[in-house]
Design a protein around this motif. Sequence first.
Motif, PDB file in Angstrom:
ATOM      1  N   TYR A  18      12.346   4.639  -0.245  1.00 25.00           N
ATOM      2  CA  TYR A  18      11.385   4.841   1.361  1.00 25.00           C
ATOM      3  C   TYR A  18      10.254   3.828   1.290  1.00 25.00           C
ATOM      4  O   TYR A  18      10.211   3.206   2.649  1.00 25.00           O
ATOM      5  N   SER A  19       9.712   3.557   0.389  1.00 29.09           N
ATOM      6  CA  SER A  19       8.657   2.585   0.402  1.00 29.09           C
ATOM      7  C   SER A  19       8.926   1.318   0.614  1.00 29.09           C
ATOM      8  O   SER A  19       8.087   0.464   1.251  1.00 29.09           O
ATOM      9  N   MET A  20      10.215   0.927   0.431  1.00 27.34           N
ATOM     10  CA  MET A  20      10.701  -0.582   0.817  1.00 27.34           C
ATOM     11  C   MET A  20      11.018  -0.582   1.998  1.00 27.34           C
ATOM     12  O   MET A  20      11.526  -1.607   2.671  1.00 27.34           O
ATOM     13  N   THR A  21      11.079   0.574   3.033  1.00 23.49           N
ATOM     14  CA  THR A  21      11.811   0.648   4.455  1.00 23.49           C
ATOM     15  C   THR A  21      10.696   0.070   5.398  1.00 23.49           C
ATOM     16  O   THR A  21      10.596   0.081   6.377  1.00 23.49           O
ATOM     17  N   GLU A  22       9.262  -0.241   4.743  1.00 28.71           N
ATOM     18  CA  GLU A  22       8.291  -0.714   5.581  1.00 28.71           C
ATOM     19  C   GLU A  22       7.645   0.431   6.512  1.00 28.71           C
ATOM     20  O   GLU A  22       7.605   0.201   7.661  1.00 28.71           O
TER      21      GLU A  22
ATOM     22  N   GLU B  41       0.979  -1.266  -0.229  1.00 29.10           N
ATOM     23  CA  GLU B  41       0.158  -0.045  -0.010  1.00 29.10           C
ATOM     24  C   GLU B  41       0.802   1.448  -0.024  1.00 29.10           C
ATOM     25  O   GLU B  41       0.372   2.371  -0.534  1.00 29.10           O
ATOM     26  N   VAL B  42       2.074   0.966   0.560  1.00 24.40           N
ATOM     27  CA  VAL B  42       2.781   2.461   0.813  1.00 24.40           C
ATOM     28  C   VAL B  42       3.305   2.696  -0.673  1.00 24.40           C
ATOM     29  O   VAL B  42       3.343   4.009  -1.063  1.00 24.40           O
TER      30      VAL B  42
ATOM     31  N   VAL C  79       2.143  15.824   1.048  1.00 25.77           N
ATOM     32  CA  VAL C  79       2.960  17.269   1.632  1.00 25.77           C
ATOM     33  C   VAL C  79       3.999  17.566   0.472  1.00 25.77           C
ATOM     34  O   VAL C  79       3.777  18.898  -0.172  1.00 25.77           O
ATOM     35  N   PHE C  80       4.635  16.773  -0.103  1.00 25.19           N
ATOM     36  CA  PHE C  80       5.450  16.967  -1.224  1.00 25.19           C
ATOM     37  C   PHE C  80       4.751  17.281  -2.518  1.00 25.19           C
ATOM     38  O   PHE C  80       5.208  18.363  -2.949  1.00 25.19           O
TER      39      PHE C  80
ATOM     40  N   LEU D 280       1.794   3.500   6.785  1.00 24.38           N
ATOM     41  CA  LEU D 280       1.097   3.803   5.649  1.00 24.38           C
ATOM     42  C   LEU D 280       0.583   5.307   5.697  1.00 24.38           C
ATOM     43  O   LEU D 280       0.744   6.052   4.881  1.00 24.38           O
ATOM     44  N   ASN D 281      -0.009   5.816   6.692  1.00 25.65           N
ATOM     45  CA  ASN D 281      -0.405   7.052   7.172  1.00 25.65           C
ATOM     46  C   ASN D 281       0.805   7.929   6.962  1.00 25.65           C
ATOM     47  O   ASN D 281       0.896   9.081   6.540  1.00 25.65           O
ATOM     48  N   VAL D 282       1.843   7.768   7.824  1.00 28.42           N
ATOM     49  CA  VAL D 282       3.060   8.653   7.589  1.00 28.42           C
ATOM     50  C   VAL D 282       3.611   8.869   6.160  1.00 28.42           C
ATOM     51  O   VAL D 282       3.860   9.727   5.794  1.00 28.42           O
ATOM     52  N   ALA D 283       3.829   7.674   5.729  1.00 30.47           N
ATOM     53  CA  ALA D 283       4.245   7.674   4.145  1.00 30.47           C
ATOM     54  C   ALA D 283       3.243   8.526   3.192  1.00 30.47           C
ATOM     55  O   ALA D 283       3.672   9.400   2.452  1.00 30.47           O
ATOM     56  N   GLN D 284       1.992   8.332   3.321  1.00 27.12           N
ATOM     57  CA  GLN D 284       0.898   9.136   2.656  1.00 27.12           C
ATOM     58  C   GLN D 284       1.117  10.695   2.952  1.00 27.12           C
ATOM     59  O   GLN D 284       0.882  11.557   1.977  1.00 27.12           O
TER      60      GLN D 284
END
Length: 145
Positions: free
Chosen positions: A83-87, A5-6, A99-100, A90-94
């Motif tokens: 970064y997506s591969m560092t697990e 999902e990330v 923001v970017f 989900l909410n923090v990644a989104q």
Amino acid sequence: MLDNEVFASFVFYGTLLVLKMYIIAIITGQVRLRKKAFANPEDAMRHGGVQYCREDPYVERCRRAHRNDMENIFPFLFLGAVYSMTEPSLNVAQVHFLVFFLGRIVHSVAYLCALKAPTRSVAYVIAQVPCFSMLVQILFAVASP
């Protein structure tokens, strides 16, 4: 890969950012046509004569906006993928990706519309925060045993 999902969220925002870059390129081309300001003599000859092989301030503004996108979106695409591969959560990644994305949208609007300073600079800094955060998290992930 899109089961992650990330990573799927990253792909969504990354694709929107690439679309935005294409839109800026199209805008640049349209402004060149409207202003009759071409970078190459053969293009100028096709549109009225060699006198139109010239620079225009607004065309140059569009080009700078596009170049700035390349300088910032390409690193985001690398950082976001790794970064997506560092697990991450989900909410923090989104939040990082959103923001970017929003920062880059505001930056482009501020650039193309020549909005009052410091709008563009603030948008730039806001968009850099998630990139720096991802960079640090990646370094920690690869440095820890």
